[in-house]
Design an enzyme around this catalytic site. Structure first.
Site, PDB file in Angstrom:
ATOM      1  N   MET A  11       0.998  -1.190  -0.195  1.00 41.27           N
ATOM      2  CA  MET A  11       0.056  -0.105   0.034  1.00 41.27           C
ATOM      3  C   MET A  11       1.004   1.104   0.091  1.00 41.27           C
ATOM      4  O   MET A  11       1.974   1.275   0.528  1.00 41.27           O
ATOM      5  CB  MET A  11      -0.826   0.148   1.386  1.00 41.27           C
ATOM      6  N   GLU A  85      -5.410  -2.471  -8.991  1.00 43.00           N
ATOM      7  CA  GLU A  85      -5.853  -3.265  -8.395  1.00 43.00           C
ATOM      8  C   GLU A  85      -5.981  -4.894  -8.810  1.00 43.00           C
ATOM      9  O   GLU A  85      -6.739  -5.573  -8.684  1.00 43.00           O
ATOM     10  CB  GLU A  85      -7.297  -2.782  -7.842  1.00 43.00           C
ATOM     11  N   HIS A 184       8.968  -5.000  11.708  1.00 41.01           N
ATOM     12  CA  HIS A 184       7.984  -4.297  12.308  1.00 41.01           C
ATOM     13  C   HIS A 184       6.703  -5.028  12.134  1.00 41.01           C
ATOM     14  O   HIS A 184       5.599  -5.100  12.981  1.00 41.01           O
ATOM     15  CB  HIS A 184       7.826  -2.758  11.796  1.00 41.01           C
TER      16      HIS A 184
END
Ligand SMILES: [Zn+2]
Length: 189
Positions: A11, A85, A184
């Site tokens: 993203m 997409e 992370h």
């Protein structure tokens, strides 16, 4: 023979901006560009693609059961096909695109698909898995982790500020998606 290319990124990596840049470049040369996007992503309204910096382009929204070659055939000889997409494409649609770029009709018409590779559970989207298998070219659009400066390769999903790792793969709207590095991703969940 033309190529089927998969440009993938997390993203916020600038996939749609890259798509629009390619579209503009072709159009400046007087070429016909066909832009498709998924009807699953309605965040920015249907029938257009919108980058996060606000640049937009008209697009045709398609469902994952649409006969994609039928649609291309009804349009007038595009010089290039750009699909945003693309993680929401079905395996069958990707297989059709792969055959198309190798066919007599599509042999000079490149197809570039832009999409996510892995979801917030770190599992491949169906369209991404098919594109990894069928694409002639794989191009990574790099971005950085939102928590540090390493490369982001995964996506965390937050609901009301809390990270979650379960639920439907497609959940557009009130969730926030954050690109992160593997460290992370592991440390926050
Ligand atoms: Zn990080």
């Amino acid at each position: 023979m033309a190529d089927l290319t998969f440009k993938y990124g997390t993203m916020k990596s600038g996939k749609t901006l890259d798509l629009i840049r390619v579209a503009r470049s072709y159009r400046e040369q007087g070429k016909i560009v066909m832009i498709l996007t998924s009807d699953k992503d309605t965040r920015s309204g249907i029938d257009k693609v919108v980058s996060r910096v606000g640049v937009t382009a008209e697009a045709i929204s398609i469902s994952d059961d649409l006969n994609i070659l039928g649609l291309i055939g009804r349009k007038h000889n595009p010089d290039i096909i750009l699909i945003d997409e693309a993680q929401f494409l079905s395996t069958e649609q990707v297989r059709m695109l792969s055959e198309y770029v190798a066919s007599k009709t599509g042999r000079n018409i490149p197809v570039i698909c832009y999409g996510l590779k892995n979801d917030f559970k770190n599992e491949l989207f169906e369209g991404a898995a098919a594109l990894l298998a069928y694409a002639d070219n794989l191009v990574e659009i790099e971005s950085t982790c939102q928590k540090c400066n390493r490369k982001a390769t995964m996506t965390l999903r937050f609901n009301n500020g809390l990270p979650i790792r379960f639920g439907d793969q497609v959940h557009i709207g009130d969730s926030e998606y954050v690109p992160v590095c593997k460290e992370h991703y592991a440390s926050i969940i």
